[in-house]
Design a protein around this motif. Structure first.
Motif: not given
Length: 85
Positions: A9-20, A32-40, A81-85
């Protein structure tokens, strides 16, 4: 577990879900696993949901018991904590 292949995946959008999310670091680790290198990753939410709209009981305590201005720092900590820098 997300069905997408590692790095697909080149990009992932989490819209309004993280609080839940009850296990946000696990979800973010999958992202993070499914994101391509330099993915957003883009994460958005609204604090409006937490005051008077009847949704507050569904959000996790990590969001509910934190002043709105400190929630971005919580998300940053979850990403680290999920490994993002």
């Amino acid at each position: 577990v997300l069905p997408q292949a590692d790095g697909s995946m080149g990009a992932v959008l989490l819209s309004s879900g993280i609080p839940y999310l009850t296990h946000p670091e696990q979800v973010l680790a999958q992202v993070r696993r499914v994101l391509a290198p330099n993915g957003r990753i883009a994460i958005s939410w609204t604090d409006r949901e937490f005051s008077g709209y009847g949704l507050s009981s569904k959000a996790t305590k990590a969001f509910l018991h934190r002043p709105p201005e400190t929630r971005p720092q919580l998300v940053q900590a979850l990403l680290r904590g999920a490994g993002f820098e």
